[in-house]
Design a protein around this motif. Structure first.
Motif, PDB file in Angstrom:
ATOM      1  N   LYS A 104      13.094 -28.120 -19.436  1.00 62.77           N
ATOM      2  CA  LYS A 104      14.085 -28.822 -20.269  1.00 62.77           C
ATOM      3  C   LYS A 104      14.171 -28.235 -21.673  1.00 62.77           C
ATOM      4  N   GLY A 150      14.270 -39.922 -13.978  1.00 63.74           N
ATOM      5  CA  GLY A 150      13.887 -40.683 -15.169  1.00 63.74           C
ATOM      6  C   GLY A 150      12.380 -40.821 -15.362  1.00 63.74           C
ATOM      7  N   GLU A 173      14.441 -35.679 -28.110  1.00 58.83           N
ATOM      8  CA  GLU A 173      15.896 -35.592 -28.238  1.00 58.83           C
ATOM      9  C   GLU A 173      16.441 -36.836 -28.912  1.00 58.83           C
ATOM     10  N   VAL A 176      20.949 -41.198 -28.046  1.00 60.93           N
ATOM     11  CA  VAL A 176      22.411 -41.279 -28.082  1.00 60.93           C
ATOM     12  C   VAL A 176      22.824 -42.735 -27.884  1.00 60.93           C
ATOM     13  N   GLU A 181      27.552 -42.963 -18.881  1.00 61.08           N
ATOM     14  CA  GLU A 181      26.954 -41.728 -18.364  1.00 61.08           C
ATOM     15  C   GLU A 181      27.850 -41.216 -17.243  1.00 61.08           C
ATOM     16  N   GLU A 261      21.875 -33.176 -18.998  1.00 64.32           N
ATOM     17  CA  GLU A 261      21.163 -32.123 -18.276  1.00 64.32           C
ATOM     18  C   GLU A 261      22.001 -31.633 -17.117  1.00 64.32           C
TER      19      GLU A 261
HETATM   20  P1  ADP Z   1      15.860 -37.172 -15.328  1.00 67.20           P
HETATM   21  O1  ADP Z   1      15.924 -35.689 -15.414  1.00 67.20           O
HETATM   22  O2  ADP Z   1      14.514 -37.654 -14.917  1.00 67.20           O
HETATM   23  O3  ADP Z   1      16.982 -37.777 -14.529  1.00 67.20           O
HETATM   24  P2  ADP Z   1      17.265 -37.719 -17.818  1.00 67.20           P
HETATM   25  O4  ADP Z   1      17.113 -36.672 -18.846  1.00 67.20           O
HETATM   26  O5  ADP Z   1      18.560 -37.727 -17.070  1.00 67.20           O
HETATM   27  O6  ADP Z   1      16.017 -37.709 -16.820  1.00 67.20           O
HETATM   28  O7  ADP Z   1      17.062 -39.141 -18.495  1.00 67.20           O
HETATM   29  C1  ADP Z   1      17.013 -40.333 -17.735  1.00 67.20           C
HETATM   30  C2  ADP Z   1      17.806 -41.430 -18.455  1.00 67.20           C
HETATM   31  O8  ADP Z   1      17.271 -41.670 -19.760  1.00 67.20           O
HETATM   32  C3  ADP Z   1      19.264 -41.051 -18.680  1.00 67.20           C
HETATM   33  O9  ADP Z   1      20.052 -41.290 -17.549  1.00 67.20           O
HETATM   34  C4  ADP Z   1      19.616 -41.952 -19.878  1.00 67.20           C
HETATM   35  O10 ADP Z   1      19.924 -43.247 -19.440  1.00 67.20           O
HETATM   36  C5  ADP Z   1      18.333 -41.968 -20.665  1.00 67.20           C
HETATM   37  N1  ADP Z   1      18.395 -40.925 -21.710  1.00 67.20           N
HETATM   38  C6  ADP Z   1      18.044 -39.622 -21.580  1.00 67.20           C
HETATM   39  N2  ADP Z   1      18.258 -38.941 -22.728  1.00 67.20           N
HETATM   40  C7  ADP Z   1      18.749 -39.824 -23.617  1.00 67.20           C
HETATM   41  C8  ADP Z   1      19.184 -39.735 -24.983  1.00 67.20           C
HETATM   42  N3  ADP Z   1      19.122 -38.594 -25.677  1.00 67.20           N
HETATM   43  N4  ADP Z   1      19.655 -40.860 -25.565  1.00 67.20           N
HETATM   44  C9  ADP Z   1      19.722 -42.033 -24.894  1.00 67.20           C
HETATM   45  N5  ADP Z   1      19.326 -42.177 -23.609  1.00 67.20           N
HETATM   46  C10 ADP Z   1      18.843 -41.103 -22.970  1.00 67.20           C
END
Ligand code: ADP
Length: 378
Positions: A104, A150, A173, A176, A181, A261
């Motif tokens: 990542k 997640g 990060e 947000v 989504e 991602e």
């Molecule tokens: P994975 O690769 O395990 O699916 P993600 O990076 O998609 O993980 O993150 C899982 C969830 O966490 C996202 O679907 C979102 O709801 C929340 N999330 C991830 N990054 C952020 C962010 N920068 N701000 C707010 N929520 C986030």
């Protein structure tokens, strides 16, 4: 007659299984590598190899027996893929694109250096280093590698959340303020042709804050929808790899679209394309593997996809209760992944519902949820 193309799939889960369902339509011979002959894809391929997709030698020798290789999960041995690529095996996605995505941290650097909008971040080595970035909070702390669904993500709002922080290399990060989504699937073949699906929307269950279902098309303005498609295409073009990709994005409260991602493979957010779009993501992947013209991504009817999850309190030999009642509902399509054992929270299948509008989809979804349960034989 020419020989069928030998197609190898690394990983034998449900995504591989659904790819194999389409592979049967083409002049190909299929090979699957996965640990355990009870894997969802094991019974649908021509040749099943019981082995570890993370092991160099296993992946290398499996790759030597095919003409093209693809993946259904990222956690594969990339070093073996790099060696195979040098020896002329075609791999979708390319090992270098996979390397960028698997970490990542590298993925975030890739977005930054290609001017792809994505939340601001810092890279940290361990929990101790996190303490130097308290002014950056609130943030999402993400393990650089190994996370999925997640499980490698913790929200760190204030110093008080530090005890739950991972003590490993992570991306920190900016949090947000999420409005929605969304996800866009993109395919690219070696002829350079690209195909972009309409965005889909993840719908959260407010009671548990869990992804409850996916809605296609996403409820976006035309401008937002084309902006999301443009960004997703930009990601795939910059990766410089043929294949099928899911670009997951956030629409924030100010209307900006930011890449969360990218998955370099078919994705949960594209399951509904099997019935909901003219060309499914799996058919698209088969076209990519054979360098055939890509298909039409347009939506036939709006759809809603529900994951079928093992019920709480049920572990063991699976039983699908309410299948009969569920299948009486018009335009409801059940996909069971052939897993023999259920446990709470395990993805056992999905249901795609087609309908003319969101209220109709929601009504049918409530009926499906009420009827169809993944339980164990008592
Ligand atoms: P994975 O690769 O395990 O699916 P993600 O990076 O998609 O993980 O993150 C899982 C969830 O966490 C996202 O679907 C979102 O709801 C929340 N999330 C991830 N990054 C952020 C962010 N920068 N701000 C707010 N929520 C986030």
């Amino acid at each position: 007659m020419s020989k069928p193309l030998r197609v190898g799939i690394l990983g034998g889960g449900q995504l591989g299984r659904m790819l194999l369902q389409v592979a049967a339509n083409y002049p190909v011979e299929t090979f699957v590598l996965e640990k355990g002959a009870s894997a969802p894809a094991a019974k649908l391929c021509y040749h099943f190899t019981d082995g570890d997709i993370k092991d160099y030698d296993t992946v290398y020798s499996f790759g030597k027996s095919v003409d093209v290789l693809t993946i259904e999960i990222e956690h594969v041995n990339v070093e073996a893929l790099l060696a195979l690529e040098k020896e002329g095996i075609k791999i979708y996605p390319t090992p270098s694109a996979l390397q960028t995505i698997k970490d990542k941290g590298l993925q975030k650097e890739f977005y930054l250096s290609n001017s792809i909008p994505s939340p601001d971040y810092v890279l940290i080595q361990n929990k101790e280093e996190l303490k130097k970035h308290l002014s950056f909070l609130p943030a999402a702390l993400k393990l650089r590698s190994g996370g999925y669904d997640g499980k490698g993500v913790e929200i760190i709002r204030t110093e008080n959340d530090l005890p739950k922080a991972f003590d490993a290399p992570c991306v920190l990060e900016k949090l947000v303020d999420i409005e929605k989504e969304i996800s866009v699937i993109v395919a690219k073949n070696d002829a350079g042709q690209t195909a972009v699906y309409p965005p889909v929307e993840m719908v959260f269950d407010p009671r548990y804050n869990l992804v409850d279902s996916l809605l296609s098309p996403a409820r976006l303005t035309d401008t937002q929808s084309s902006a999301a498609q443009k960004i997703a295409l930009q990601v795939v073009e910059a990766l410089g790899s043929s294949g099928i990709f899911a670009v997951e994005m956030f629409l924030d409260k100010t209307g900006d679209i930011l890449v969360n991602e990218t998955a370099p493979r078919a994705h949960n957010s594209g399951h509904q394309s099997i019935e909901g779009n003219y060309t499914s993501q799996y058919d698209m992947q088969m076209r990519v593997l054979q360098n055939l013209p890509l298909g039409n991504t347009a939506i036939i009817l709006p759809s809603l996809m529900l994951n079928l999850i093992g019920e709480e309190g049920h572990s063991g030999s699976v039983f699908y209760s309410g299948l009969n009642e569920t299948m009486q509902i018009e335009n409801v399509y059940v996909h069971l992944y052939g897993k023999t054992e259920t446990k709470p929270g395990r993805k056992m299948g999905h249901v795609t519902i087609l309908g003319n509008d969101v209220p109709e989809l929601n009504t049918k979804a409530e009926m499906v949820k009420k009827n169809l349960k993944v339980i164990s034989h008592s």
